[in-house]
Design an enzyme around this catalytic site. Structure first.
Site, PDB file in Angstrom:
ATOM      1  N   LEU A 326     -56.527 -62.334 -44.348  1.00 45.49           N
ATOM      2  CA  LEU A 326     -57.976 -62.270 -44.565  1.00 45.49           C
ATOM      3  C   LEU A 326     -58.686 -63.259 -43.665  1.00 45.49           C
ATOM      4  CD1 LEU A 326     -58.553 -61.984 -48.401  1.00 45.49           C
ATOM      5  CD2 LEU A 326     -58.198 -60.219 -46.710  1.00 45.49           C
ATOM      6  N   LEU A 327     -58.182 -64.474 -43.687  1.00 45.29           N
ATOM      7  CA  LEU A 327     -58.832 -65.516 -42.889  1.00 45.29           C
ATOM      8  C   LEU A 327     -58.795 -65.141 -41.419  1.00 45.29           C
ATOM      9  CD1 LEU A 327     -57.539 -68.667 -44.705  1.00 45.29           C
ATOM     10  CD2 LEU A 327     -59.848 -67.739 -44.686  1.00 45.29           C
ATOM     11  N   VAL A 330     -61.352 -62.256 -40.771  1.00 42.31           N
ATOM     12  CA  VAL A 330     -62.757 -62.632 -40.797  1.00 42.31           C
ATOM     13  C   VAL A 330     -63.060 -63.487 -39.586  1.00 42.31           C
ATOM     14  CG1 VAL A 330     -64.497 -63.863 -42.079  1.00 42.31           C
ATOM     15  CG2 VAL A 330     -62.835 -62.479 -43.270  1.00 42.31           C
ATOM     16  N   TYR A 333     -63.557 -61.531 -36.414  1.00 41.41           N
ATOM     17  CA  TYR A 333     -64.801 -60.799 -36.281  1.00 41.41           C
ATOM     18  C   TYR A 333     -65.990 -61.744 -36.130  1.00 41.41           C
ATOM     19  CZ  TYR A 333     -62.102 -56.766 -37.641  1.00 41.41           C
ATOM     20  OH  TYR A 333     -61.168 -55.768 -37.676  1.00 41.41           O
ATOM     21  N   LYS A 375     -76.226 -48.726 -37.619  1.00 41.56           N
ATOM     22  CA  LYS A 375     -75.594 -47.654 -38.406  1.00 41.56           C
ATOM     23  C   LYS A 375     -75.298 -48.137 -39.810  1.00 41.56           C
ATOM     24  CE  LYS A 375     -71.360 -45.690 -37.483  1.00 41.56           C
ATOM     25  NZ  LYS A 375     -70.516 -44.769 -36.708  1.00 41.56           N
ATOM     26  N   ASP A 466     -63.470 -37.267 -32.405  1.00 36.14           N
ATOM     27  CA  ASP A 466     -64.736 -36.557 -32.603  1.00 36.14           C
ATOM     28  C   ASP A 466     -65.570 -36.567 -31.320  1.00 36.14           C
ATOM     29  OD1 ASP A 466     -66.469 -35.006 -34.043  1.00 36.14           O
ATOM     30  OD2 ASP A 466     -67.445 -36.670 -35.064  1.00 36.14           O
TER      31      ASP A 466
END
Ligand SMILES: *[C@@H]1O[C@H](CO)[C@@H](O)[C@H](O)[C@H]1NC(C)=O
Ligand SMILES: *[C@@H]1O[C@H](CO)[C@@H](O)[C@H](O)[C@H]1NC(C)=O
Ligand SMILES: *[C@@H]1O[C@H](CO)[C@@H](O)[C@H](O)[C@H]1NC(C)=O
Ligand SMILES: *[C@@H]1O[C@H](CO)[C@@H](O)[C@H](O)[C@H]1NC(C)=O
Ligand SMILES: *[C@@H]1O[C@H](CO)[C@@H](O)[C@H](O)[C@H]1NC(C)=O
Ligand SMILES: *[C@@H]1O[C@H](CO)[C@@H](O)[C@H](O)[C@H]1NC(C)=O
Ligand SMILES: *[C@@H]1O[C@H](CO)[C@@H](O)[C@H](O)[C@H]1NC(C)=O
Ligand SMILES: *[C@@H]1O[C@H](CO)[C@@H](O)[C@H](O)[C@H]1NC(C)=O
Ligand SMILES: *[C@@H]1O[C@H](CO)[C@@H](O)[C@H](O)[C@H]1NC(C)=O
Ligand SMILES: *[C@@H]1O[C@H](CO)[C@@H](O)[C@H](O)[C@H]1NC(C)=O
Length: 635
Positions: A326-327, A330, A333, A375, A466
């Site tokens: 997790l660390l 995060v 990002y 978005k 897509d």
């Protein structure tokens, strides 16, 4: 207490304690490393089945179950006794709906002290928050145990699972031995997880066998959540719930996920497991708010000593595992992107004013004088973030930042704003008729470059899934950028069956068998080329797809080809003095791309090469009346 030494981890302890209370019971059970086998005694390897229950939130459609077991929807629908006429449909499953999933059971050598274990090895790729334990008990519903996963993956450190790395999950299974086969009563041993509400009579009748036959194989001390093997001579006809009326005449009309409405329910469930990046952040926030130390301490104190030790051990592994990833996540990002405040976004978009809607759920917003495309998403944002943070290329729309609105359980991705809108509006919409052949060719090369980049230069490979004219955006210089990685998938040749994509662009093999490969992007790209040449839409008003109509164009003599091509070409480019050689060249590429056989489609590398050749032809002939040519390679 050791466990709480790092204050930051404390909230995680609380959350994971709340989520995984039942860990204590699990560890109290006898350890099951798997089932030993000997290749000489039974008929290994064999094809067999596991009994699987559809369950929210992750396995409520055939596609996800297929993903989990690396099989196609059809391979599950048939043995599971689905009504044939619905097996093609994407109908969702209902909770607890019974499925028979095929697996290949083998007798696998572990090491000299363990001997051989009987299992079907399935690759599983870890996402944030996954642990051996979680995947075994939740995703695979106890069809394996974390202890067995450890044995089968001796090189993996359970506390240090990397997101995106994978492990082999040994799904318990057995092959019938020669006695069983000879007696002709046991052709399959179906793996079944005995549930608390089951009794031998009910299980036996479900599979068309007798309680005696079950205890002969499994002994008579069967407790809840034990895997057992049900001997059957043929597959049982599972009773499937009545199906919702399907629209058999209409082709499946898949909707891109991003335009779907926010799935609040999924969001709430997602919280418990804490997958998406937003989920992670929210857990941190929530955790900080929850001051539950006292009650946790009380609970820990109340535990018997043994249990507590086991709990601590297991929990610490989980925690370290989750905490570390997790660390790391995060931090990754936060470092890379701006984190916007929801108020900031509200202000930027005049509280998400409909007039600022660009397309789908994408709004135009101005923050500090900079224009962005914002978005709005549900919790699926994680996939797109995960992919976008790895890619960086001038022909891919750039992600600038994100925002989490914990209150409304929404997530926002903030992209660079691409001024000239989608290729779709230039070909079929308001700006129709304003694209020269040269610009079209340039756009084709840009998109091909972007695709080549994600196919060839990312590890693992990314498949966009897509590609279509409305996902291709044009900047102020009419250079193209690929947008919308919401459906993209990493890894190749996976089988998946979330039917996503857009009718008219989807490769046939994906529709029928769910095979995901870079070749499906090649197919969709071929359709975009056809749109660029013909100016026609990928699917017409009658629902006929463009790619199916162009088959015969390239047959016959050179003159015939050119004549047929002229009939198909967009009138808007017929007017200019175009080089037919260049158009013919692109048409040849397009038709190769939409070959029904994925193996016969060219790779993006070949395509970029062929298109650039076509571009050379053009510039050699005449530069009159054309704007100066920007460099071919992406910025
Ligand atoms: C385990 O399997 C291998 C072949 O896969 C076989 O050679 C070996 O004898 C087996 N070991 C035992 C203990 O059955
Ligand atoms: C299967 O579906 C068809 C059409 O939806 C229906 O007529 C038929 O009765 C169904 N069969 C079963 C066994 O449910
Ligand atoms: C399912 O799809 C395949 C391939 O598109 C087609 O051949 C088959 O007829 C379909 N089956 C039904 C029952 O619609
Ligand atoms: C699992 O992954 C390994 C390597 O990552 C690969 O060699 C193997 O073929 C994969 N197995 C399946 C069933 O996809
Ligand atoms: C797996 O087993 C545990 C108990 O051992 C149980 O709590 C859990 O609900 C089971 N998982 C599923 C999906 O049934
Ligand atoms: C066999 O594998 C188990 C589990 O991975 C391990 O604990 C054990 O040390 C191994 N034994 C040998 C002889 O390698
Ligand atoms: C077994 O379960 C079924 C329902 O699932 C019930 O009708 C039956 O009475 C049970 N039998 C025994 C022996 O408990
Ligand atoms: C085959 O399996 C059955 C049930 O587990 C067992 O009773 C029998 O002895 C086995 N036969 C052989 C030849 O191993
Ligand atoms: C049955 O299994 C449970 C645990 O699974 C164990 O505690 C119990 O002693 C077993 N009973 C018999 C008779 O073997
Ligand atoms: C089938 O779907 C189309 C559009 O998706 C709709 O117009 C039509 O009414 C549907 N038919 C039935 C029988 O539901």
């Amino acid at each position: 207490m050791m466990l709480f030494k790092t204050p930051f981890l404390f909230p995680l302890v609380v959350i994971f304690f709340l989520c995984f209370q039942n860990l204590i019971q699990i560890q109290a059970q006898p350890v099951n490393y798997g089932y030993s086998c000997s290749p000489s005694q039974a008929n290994y390897p064999c094809q067999t089945y596991v009994f699987f229950r559809a369950m929210g939130p992750d396995s409520l459609d055939l596609a996800s179950v297929g993903d989990l077991f690396s099989v196609s929807r059809k391979m599950i629908a048939e043995p599971s006794n689905f009504n044939v006429s619905i097996s093609n449909a994407t109908s969702p499953l209902i909770p607890d709906q019974p499925l028979l999933v095929p697996i290949n059971c083998g007798c696998n050598f572990i090491n000299s002290s363990f001997g051989n274990l009987s299992y079907a090895g399935l690759n599983f790729t870890f996402q944030s928050g996954d642990t051996f334990w979680k995947v075994s008990t939740q995703d695979y519903q106890n069809l394996t145990t974390y202890q067995s996963v450890e044995v089968v993956n001796p090189t993996l450190v359970p506390e240090k699972l990397q997101i995106g790395s994978s492990a082999v999950f040994p799904i318990f299974c057995k092959c019938p031995n020669s006695t069983q086969l000879q007696q002709g009563r046991t052709n399959y041993l179906i793996t079944y997880i005995y549930h608390p509400e089951d009794n031998l009579t009910s299980v036996a009748s479900r599979f068309g066998t007798t309680p005696q036959a079950i205890t002969d194989v499994n002994g008579n001390n069967i407790s809840a959540f034990d895997p057992i093997f049900i001997p059957v001579s043929r597959l049982p006809l599972l009773s499937q719930p009545a199906v919702p009326p399907t629209n058999a005449s209409a082709p499946p009309a898949p909707q891109p996920q991003i335009t779907s409405k926010d799935d609040r329910k999924g969001a709430v469930i997602g919280l418990g497991i804490g997958l998406g990046i937003c989920g992670i952040l929210l857990i941190l926030v929530l955790g900080l708010c929850l001051k539950r130390e006292r009650s946790l301490k009380k609970k820990l104190a109340g535990m018997k000593d043994v249990e507590k030790r086991q709990y601590d051990k297991g929990e610490r592994a989980l925690l370290k595992d989750a905490g570390v990833s997790l660390l790391a996540d995060v931090a990754d990002y936060l470092d890379k992107y701006k984190v916007f405040d929801i108020e900031e976004l509200r202000e930027a978009t005049a509280d998400f004013d409909e007039n600022l809607l660009i397309q789908g759920s994408v709004y135009k917003g101005t923050i500090d004088g900079e224009v962005y495309a914002i978005k709005k998403m549900n919790w699926n944002a994680y996939e797109e973030l995960k992919i976008l943070q790895k890619v960086n290329h001038g022909n891919l729309v750039k992600l600038e930042g994100f925002c989490i609105d914990a209150e409304e359980a929404n997530c926002y991705l903030v992209y660079e704003y691409v001024e000239n809108g989608s290729l779709n509006t230039w070909l079929h919409g308001e700006k129709k008729g304003k694209l020269s052949w040269k610009s079209r060719l340039r756009i084709a090369i840009d998109v091909a470059n972007g695709l080549q980049y994600i196919h060839e230069h990312t590890r693992p490979q990314v498949v966009h899934k897509d590609i279509k004219s409305s996902n291709i955006l044009l900047d102020s210089n009419m250079r193209a950028k690929i947008a919308n990685f919401g459906l993209a998938k990493t890894g190749c040749n996976a089988i998946t069956m979330h039917i996503v994509g857009t009718q008219g662009y989807i490769a046939p093999e994906y529709l029928t068998d769910g095979v995901v490969s870079t070749k499906m992007d090649v197919f969709s790209f071929g359709v975009v080329l056809l749109e660029l040449i013909t100016g026609k839409e990928a699917i017409d008003e009658e629902g006929k797809v463009l790619w199916a109509k162009v088959g015969g164009i390239l047959e016959g003599t050179e003159d015939k080809k050119v004549n047929k091509l002229r009939e198909w070409m967009d009138e808007d480019i017929l007017g200019e003095t175009v080089s037919m050689e260049s158009v013919l060249n692109v048409m040849t590429v397009a038709i190769a791309c939409v070959n029904r056989d994925p193996g016969k489609r060219p790779s993006m590398v070949d395509i970029v090469y062929a298109l650039c050749k076509s571009d050379d032809v053009l510039s050699d002939l005449s530069e009159e009346g054309l704007s100066p040519r920007p460099p071919v390679t992406a910025r």
